[in-house]
Design a protein around this motif. Structure first.
Motif, short mmCIF file in Angstrom:
data_model
loop_
_atom_site.label_atom_id
_atom_site.label_comp_id
_atom_site.label_asym_id
_atom_site.label_seq_id
_atom_site.Cartn_x
_atom_site.Cartn_y
_atom_site.Cartn_z
N LEU A 177 48.12 37.64 44.27
CA LEU A 177 48.40 37.65 42.84
C LEU A 177 47.12 37.51 42.02
O LEU A 177 46.85 38.29 41.10
N PHE A 178 46.30 36.52 42.37
CA PHE A 178 45.10 36.28 41.58
C PHE A 178 44.01 37.31 41.84
O PHE A 178 43.17 37.56 40.99
N ALA A 179 44.05 37.94 43.02
CA ALA A 179 43.13 39.06 43.26
C ALA A 179 43.49 40.23 42.36
O ALA A 179 42.60 40.90 41.80
N ARG A 180 44.79 40.47 42.20
CA ARG A 180 45.22 41.55 41.30
C ARG A 180 44.90 41.22 39.85
O ARG A 180 44.52 42.10 39.07
N ILE A 181 45.06 39.96 39.46
CA ILE A 181 44.75 39.55 38.09
C ILE A 181 43.26 39.72 37.81
O ILE A 181 42.87 40.21 36.74
N GLU A 182 42.41 39.33 38.77
CA GLU A 182 40.97 39.48 38.58
C GLU A 182 40.58 40.95 38.46
O GLU A 182 39.74 41.32 37.63
N SER A 183 41.21 41.80 39.27
CA SER A 183 40.91 43.22 39.23
C SER A 183 41.33 43.84 37.90
O SER A 183 40.62 44.70 37.36
N ARG A 184 42.46 43.40 37.36
CA ARG A 184 42.99 44.00 36.13
C ARG A 184 42.34 43.44 34.88
O ARG A 184 41.97 44.18 33.96
N PHE A 185 42.13 42.11 34.82
CA PHE A 185 41.67 41.48 33.59
C PHE A 185 40.20 41.04 33.63
O PHE A 185 39.68 40.53 32.64
N GLN A 186 39.54 41.22 34.79
CA GLN A 186 38.13 40.80 34.94
C GLN A 186 37.96 39.31 34.66
O GLN A 186 36.96 38.88 34.10
N VAL A 187 38.96 38.52 35.05
CA VAL A 187 38.92 37.06 34.88
C VAL A 187 39.29 36.43 36.21
O VAL A 187 40.34 36.74 36.78
N LYS A 188 38.43 35.56 36.71
CA LYS A 188 38.68 34.90 37.98
C LYS A 188 39.27 33.52 37.72
O LYS A 188 38.62 32.67 37.10
N LEU A 189 40.50 33.29 38.18
CA LEU A 189 41.19 32.02 37.98
C LEU A 189 41.40 31.33 39.33
O LEU A 189 41.65 32.00 40.34
N PRO A 190 41.34 30.01 39.36
CA PRO A 190 41.65 29.29 40.60
C PRO A 190 43.14 29.33 40.90
O PRO A 190 43.97 29.44 39.98
N LEU A 191 43.49 29.23 42.17
CA LEU A 191 44.90 29.27 42.56
C LEU A 191 45.69 28.12 41.94
O LEU A 191 46.89 28.25 41.68
N ALA A 192 44.99 27.00 41.70
CA ALA A 192 45.67 25.84 41.12
C ALA A 192 46.17 26.10 39.71
O ALA A 192 46.95 25.31 39.17
N THR A 193 45.78 27.23 39.11
CA THR A 193 46.26 27.57 37.77
C THR A 193 47.78 27.69 37.76
O THR A 193 48.42 27.45 36.73
N LEU A 194 48.37 28.06 38.91
CA LEU A 194 49.82 28.21 38.96
C LEU A 194 50.55 26.89 38.72
O LEU A 194 51.70 26.90 38.30
N PHE A 195 49.90 25.78 39.00
CA PHE A 195 50.53 24.50 38.71
C PHE A 195 50.55 24.23 37.21
O PHE A 195 51.49 23.63 36.68
N GLU A 196 49.52 24.68 36.53
CA GLU A 196 49.45 24.51 35.08
C GLU A 196 50.25 25.57 34.34
O GLU A 196 50.84 25.31 33.29
N ALA A 197 50.28 26.77 34.93
CA ALA A 197 50.95 27.89 34.27
C ALA A 197 51.78 28.65 35.30
O ALA A 197 51.38 29.70 35.79
N PRO A 198 52.98 28.15 35.63
CA PRO A 198 53.80 28.81 36.66
C PRO A 198 54.64 29.97 36.15
O PRO A 198 55.35 30.59 36.94
N THR A 199 54.62 30.26 34.86
CA THR A 199 55.39 31.38 34.31
C THR A 199 54.45 32.44 33.76
O THR A 199 53.26 32.19 33.55
N ILE A 200 54.98 33.61 33.52
CA ILE A 200 54.18 34.72 32.99
C ILE A 200 53.64 34.38 31.61
O ILE A 200 52.48 34.66 31.30
N VAL A 201 54.48 33.77 30.78
CA VAL A 201 54.06 33.42 29.42
C VAL A 201 52.88 32.44 29.45
O VAL A 201 51.87 32.62 28.75
N GLU A 202 53.00 31.41 30.26
CA GLU A 202 51.94 30.40 30.32
C GLU A 202 50.67 30.97 30.95
O GLU A 202 49.55 30.65 30.53
N LEU A 203 50.83 31.81 31.95
CA LEU A 203 49.67 32.43 32.59
C LEU A 203 48.96 33.38 31.62
O LEU A 203 47.73 33.47 31.62
#
Length: 470
Positions: free
Chosen positions: A126-152
């Motif tokens: 998921l985060f590899a696809r996000i980095e490829s699409r948005f050019q933003v590298k996020l840690p996997l722990a972001t899912l704990f802070e933002a587990p929904t599409i809106v929050e992410l």
């Protein structure tokens, strides 16, 4: 999508809608909303088989009705949430990614990743696809802070530049030669580089780096180190790795110097670091009123000298360019002056206030910056003459450039290096510097190749051993 209390019940006839004040357009919108609400449960319902016997059929029908009501309530809640959240490009792209990875046809923006069956191995994809699409590298722990599409999506917006803003400006992105990245001067804008880019030719990619805050959405950065870090990040969205060709006019050279330092510390290669009339102002104090007056008189004299050195046609072009520059600078200078005379007066347009703040912030950042020794070579492109206050030895870069300094003197006075028709001299000098840096890279590559080849040959040679058997 309207909220649940505004949704119309399915048994309201069209004539009643007209009687209670619904116009045909409004009624059509309501019917479309009603259709969406009524069709969403079909995605959630599972048909419950029940027996044909009378009592069993009745019980089955009641169970089905309860399940339908529950599913309708859940889907309506998700549909309402979907419509209350702005479906911008970020949310839509994230939704497509989630649907593809989780194998689901419908995912509401407020549904939890873990509730949908997501796990850690899938999060890596998921985060590899996000980095490829948005050019933003996020840690996997972001899912704990933002587990929904809106929050992410909110996290991504914070990480990305405001409203899609970037310091990178592709002035001329085409061409096969290496990209040249040129940092803004004190004013923060990079429009001043347009003529320089044009003279460099259509085969020379030219990118400007503009000040943060030009759009008025955020304050300008106040430290050279912070500017360099931001510009390196934005530059690497265009070119992830070196060798890099960097430069800048006036203050822009100072920021490019710090960018080169940070890139070298990260293991990247700098092919060219070019200054255009850049001085080391670190530790200097603000000029006095007398120094400002002297500088202004010298500047006027240089303008006159540049003007008189031209023929009639070129004089017209030079005069037109200077008038164009003054039209943009005078409102900024006036706003800055009025701001000093009348504190918090709000005089001047919002644009001129922003430009004045950026000019002042950038100038102070240069005074506060103390550059460290640079291990590479610095190319210093200078005008034929210089202001008196600029001739101090401590303002030069020769003591900081550990591998040497290449000084290029142009046949033009200050205040004319980037203006037609003198800008052609700068373009020629910069093009030669880029060519020289490209040749150095080729020589270095050839040298490494020769060393590798020699090492392989040495390994393959048979070494005679004297065993003492005579």
């Amino acid at each position: 999508m309207a909220t649940p209390q505004n949704c119309l019940p399915p048994n309201v006839p069209v004539t009643c809608l007209l009687l209670i004040g619904y116009t045909p357009t409004r009624m059509a919108c309501r019917l479309l909303e009603l259709y969406q609400v009524l069709t969403w449960p079909m995605l959630c319902l599972q048909i419950v088989p029940f027996k044909t016997a009378g009592r069993d059929r009745s019980m089955g029908r009641q169970l089905q009705q309860r399940q339908n009501a529950t599913a309708f309530e859940q889907c309506t809640k998700s549909a309402t949430m979907t419509q209350s959240v702005p479906l911008d490009e970020t949310i839509e792209e994230l939704t497509h990614i989630w649907q593809d990875l989780l194998g689901m046809e419908f995912i509401a923006p407020d549904q939890n990743y873990f509730d949908l069956g997501g796990d850690s191995p899938l999060a890596v994809q998921l985060f590899a696809r996000i980095e490829s699409r948005f050019q933003v590298k996020l840690p996997l722990a972001t899912l704990f802070e933002a587990p929904t599409i809106v929050e992410l999506a909110q996290i991504l917006r914070r990480e990305m530049a405001p409203s899609g803003w970037s310091s990178i400006v592709p002035i001329q992105p085409k061409g096969l030669r290496p990209r040249f990245f040129c940092v803004h001067p004190h004013g923060g804008n990079v429009l001043i580089y347009r003529d320089l880019s044009r003279h460099l030719g259509a085969d020379q990619p030219f990118y400007g780096l503009q000040s943060r805050g030009l759009d008025g959405s955020c304050p300008p950065l106040s430290r050279i180190e912070d500017m360099a870090a931001l510009y390196v990040k934005d530059m690497q969205s265009v070119q992830p790795h070196g060798p890099y060709f960097l430069g800048g006019f006036c203050m822009g050279g100072t920021v490019a110097y710090e960018m080169a330092q940070q890139l070298l510390a990260a293991g990247e290669e700098i092919a060219l670091l070019a200054f255009v009339d850049t001085l080391n102002w670190g530790g200097s104090s603000l000029p006095s009123l007398w120094e400002k007056s002297l500088h202004t008189s010298e500047r006027l004299r240089f303008h006159i000298s540049n003007f008189l050195s031209l023929d009639t046609t070129a004089k017209k072009e030079f005069f037109r360019e200077k008038v164009k520059a003054l039209r943009t600078r005078i409102p900024v200078w006036r706003t800055m002056l009025l701001g000093k005379l009348f504190k918090n007066s709000g005089l001047g347009t919002s644009e001129t206030r922003v430009l004045g703040q950026i000019w002042k912030s950038n100038f102070q950042a240069c005074l506060d910056y103390f550059p460290q020794p640079y291990p590479g070579v610095v190319t210093d492109i200078r005008p034929a003459k210089q202001f008196r206050s600029y001739k101090k030895p401590e303002l030069k870069w020769d003591q900081l450039a550990r591998s040497g300094q290449v000084v290029v003197v142009l046949p033009v006075n200050p205040a004319g290096m980037l203006v037609e028709p003198f800008v052609k001299h700068l373009a020629i000098a910069l093009q030669k510097s880029i060519d020289g840096a490209m040749q150095n890279l080729e020589n270095k590559s050839a040298s490494k190749l020769a060393q590798t080849s020699n090492a392989l040959n040495d390994r393959g040679k048979e070494v005679p051993v004297d065993l003492g058997l005579h």
